[in-house]
Scaffold this motif. Structure first.
Motif, PDB file in Angstrom:
ATOM      1  N   ARG A  21       0.843  -1.203   0.000  1.00  0.00           N
ATOM      2  CA  ARG A  21       0.000   0.000   0.000  1.00  0.00           C
ATOM      3  C   ARG A  21       0.875   1.249   0.000  1.00  0.00           C
ATOM      4  O   ARG A  21       0.687   2.145   0.833  1.00  0.00           O
ATOM      5  N   CYS A  22       1.819   1.319  -0.924  1.00  0.00           N
ATOM      6  CA  CYS A  22       2.729   2.465  -0.939  1.00  0.00           C
ATOM      7  C   CYS A  22       1.926   3.753  -1.131  1.00  0.00           C
ATOM      8  O   CYS A  22       1.223   3.916  -2.141  1.00  0.00           O
ATOM      9  N   ALA A  23       2.039   4.650  -0.175  1.00  0.00           N
ATOM     10  CA  ALA A  23       1.234   5.868  -0.199  1.00  0.00           C
ATOM     11  C   ALA A  23       1.552   6.740  -1.413  1.00  0.00           C
ATOM     12  O   ALA A  23       0.719   7.525  -1.855  1.00  0.00           O
ATOM     13  N   PHE A  24       2.765   6.586  -1.940  1.00  0.00           N
ATOM     14  CA  PHE A  24       3.230   7.426  -3.059  1.00  0.00           C
ATOM     15  C   PHE A  24       3.157   6.695  -4.390  1.00  0.00           C
ATOM     16  O   PHE A  24       3.744   7.139  -5.382  1.00  0.00           O
ATOM     17  N   CYS A  25       2.448   5.575  -4.438  1.00  0.00           N
ATOM     18  CA  CYS A  25       2.493   4.688  -5.612  1.00  0.00           C
ATOM     19  C   CYS A  25       2.465   5.477  -6.917  1.00  0.00           C
ATOM     20  O   CYS A  25       1.602   6.316  -7.144  1.00  0.00           O
ATOM     21  N   GLN A  26       3.435   5.161  -7.792  1.00  0.00           N
ATOM     22  CA  GLN A  26       3.533   5.868  -9.073  1.00  0.00           C
ATOM     23  C   GLN A  26       2.593   5.247 -10.121  1.00  0.00           C
ATOM     24  O   GLN A  26       2.476   5.741 -11.240  1.00  0.00           O
ATOM     25  N   ASN A  27       1.938   4.152  -9.741  1.00  0.00           N
ATOM     26  CA  ASN A  27       0.927   3.526 -10.603  1.00  0.00           C
ATOM     27  C   ASN A  27      -0.383   3.393  -9.833  1.00  0.00           C
ATOM     28  O   ASN A  27      -1.080   2.381  -9.929  1.00  0.00           O
ATOM     29  N   GLY A  28      -0.713   4.424  -9.035  1.00  0.00           N
ATOM     30  CA  GLY A  28      -1.846   4.336  -8.116  1.00  0.00           C
ATOM     31  C   GLY A  28      -3.176   4.039  -8.792  1.00  0.00           C
ATOM     32  O   GLY A  28      -4.040   3.380  -8.226  1.00  0.00           O
TER      33      GLY A  28
ATOM     34  N   LEU B 120       4.766   3.778   5.463  1.00  0.00           N
ATOM     35  CA  LEU B 120       4.464   4.306   4.124  1.00  0.00           C
ATOM     36  C   LEU B 120       3.768   3.296   3.210  1.00  0.00           C
ATOM     37  O   LEU B 120       3.151   3.678   2.224  1.00  0.00           O
ATOM     38  N   ALA B 121       3.895   2.006   3.536  1.00  0.00           N
ATOM     39  CA  ALA B 121       3.305   0.990   2.632  1.00  0.00           C
ATOM     40  C   ALA B 121       2.445  -0.020   3.390  1.00  0.00           C
ATOM     41  O   ALA B 121       1.972  -0.974   2.782  1.00  0.00           O
ATOM     42  N   ARG B 122       2.263   0.206   4.674  1.00  0.00           N
ATOM     43  CA  ARG B 122       1.458  -0.694   5.517  1.00  0.00           C
ATOM     44  C   ARG B 122       1.842  -2.156   5.296  1.00  0.00           C
ATOM     45  O   ARG B 122       1.006  -3.039   5.184  1.00  0.00           O
ATOM     46  N   THR B 123       3.141  -2.392   5.204  1.00  0.00           N
ATOM     47  CA  THR B 123       3.629  -3.739   4.918  1.00  0.00           C
ATOM     48  C   THR B 123       4.589  -4.193   6.006  1.00  0.00           C
ATOM     49  O   THR B 123       5.639  -3.567   6.215  1.00  0.00           O
TER      50      THR B 123
END
Ligand code: SF4
Length: 420
Positions: free
Chosen positions: A161-168, A302-305
């Protein structure tokens, strides 16, 4: 000679040595791993055997596969005939179907029955696979995009769950795109390769959560049946994002010894289980792992991982130990040099100092980190701007001090104008 084989980037001897197998398969000098797996027979009733028996068979046949692969790779041994019955390729497909019933594709290990579609795991997917789009990707590293593009297939949803995902738009919308069967997916890969792509680039979101459909598609490509029929191609074309008429289909681009051939590229966050790695080891010719976060709390925040560092470093170590072809990507993030960039580069230097690394400078605030968007969350303020010049130069300086092999793959674009 194939123009791909003449790319200036192969004059970098370290990079050429790291990607020798992939390059040979890309120009059909060698057969892809899935073609080799098809030659190894399986003496087991794949439908009737227990999952435990299937894993035992995989464990027993993996050394046979590796010896065969290494013989072809290192000693020029001839490719055998396809198995007359079930093969190692079919065994991989059967195992992923079993795994789907208690999903353990990725490290979340949700153990949900995705065939039933009731309770869902972190990726929020049941058994269906959706493709958002696919095309000749012109923006991957030169070793992958070559002169005709990387045959990139984008799957929806993600297990991180990357908050900044470049492919959101793809990763956060699991219902994006079209549902595809393994047959249609195989038709997409077939089209891309005959149109000249140098590889099939499985990506997302993340491809791991679609393992069952991808492995079934690869098995279909290796089964020696006729090419996809008109109806299948029509379905495959629905999500194709580059104009079909721009490319000629040339069968000779895709054959080794008369068999369909293309390198498989696994473009992933690498948050995979040991079981998934064991299967992919037999099918993937070149790996493109993301290595984003350091060992602290950034992956969680940042990614809930959870278990990010332990999982990714374990899987990376296996690649190196197994003698696989791979390049690592590290996206430099603003304000995250001390906690992420430096520890990631330090780890690479300590454990795989010759691995090619792309230190990426294209970070831009996106998804929940972009202040211009409605869904912006101020708790990600540290990621709400682009990189400063000093930050990327500090990252390069750190890599220089460590002696990492990053320049050829990171800086190749600045040479593009000189060489083409
Ligand atoms: S792919 Fe990963 S996140 Fe999705 S259900 Fe399976 S184990 Fe869970």
């Amino acid at each position: 000679m194939d123009r791909f084989d003449e790319l200036w980037v192969w004059t970098d001897t370290a990079l050429a040595a790291s990607l020798g197998w992939y390059r040979d398969v890309a120009v059909n000098r060698k057969p892809a791993k899935f073609v080799i797996a098809r030659t190894i027979p399986v003496e087991l009733d794949l439908d009737g055997a227990s999952e435990e028996a299937l894993w035992s068979e995989l464990d027993a046949l993996t050394p046979v596969f590796l010896e065969t692969w290494q013989g072809i790779r290192d000693r020029g041994a001839p490719l055998g005939s396809p198995a007359s019955g079930p093969s190692l390729l079919d065994l991989c497909r059967a195992l992923t179907e079993r795994m789907l019933a208690h999903c353990n594709f990725c490290q979340w290990n949700c153990a949900v029955d995705r065939r039933a579609g009731g309770k869902l795991g972190t990726c929020k997917l049941a058994a269906d696979t959706r493709v958002s789009s696919y095309f000749h990707h012109p923006g991957e590293e030169l070793v992958y995009r070559g002169n005709r593009g990387s045959g990139t297939i984008f799957f929806t949803s993600c297990n991180m769950r990357c908050a900044f995902c470049q492919n959101g738009d793809i990763s956060t919308d699991k219902d994006n795109g079209e549902v595809v069967s393994a047959e249609t997916l195989a038709a997409m890969a077939w089209l891309l390769r005959l149109e000249g792509c140098h590889n099939i680039n499985w990506v997302g979101g993340d491809p791991t959560i679609h393992l069952h459909t991808i492995v079934a598609a690869i098995a279909r490509l290796g089964d020696g049946r006729e090419p996809p029929d008109r109806d299948r191609l029509r379905r495959a074309l629905k999500t194709k994002a580059d104009p079909f008429h721009d490319f000629n289909l040339v069968e000779g681009r895709a054959l080794y010894d008369g068999r369909f051939n293309v390198p498989m590229l696994w473009n992933s966050n690498f948050f995979m289980t040991e079981e998934t790695m064991k299967i992919l080891r037999l099918l993937i010719d070149v790996w493109l792992p993301d290595f984003k976060f350091g060992p602290g709390r950034c992956a969680t925040r940042l990614a809930r991982t959870a278990w990010y560092w332990d999982t990714v470093t374990r899987n990376l170590k296996w690649l190196a130990d197994w003698g696989e072809d791979f390049t690592i990507r590290h996206l430099v993030m603003p304000n995250h040099l001390d906690c992420c960039t430096y520890p990631v580069l330090d780890w690479i230097a300590e454990h795989m100092p010759t691995a090619p690394v792309n230190i990426m400078d294209q970070y831009h605030p996106d998804t929940f980190c972009d202040p211009r968007r409605r869904q912006y969350d101020p708790k990600y303020e540290d990621l709400s701007r682009r990189l400063k010049r000093d930050e990327i130069l500090d990252a390069y300086g750190h890599a220089d001090r460590l002696g990492l092999a990053y320049k050829a793959i990171t800086h190749e674009r600045s040479r593009l104008g000189l060489r083409f």
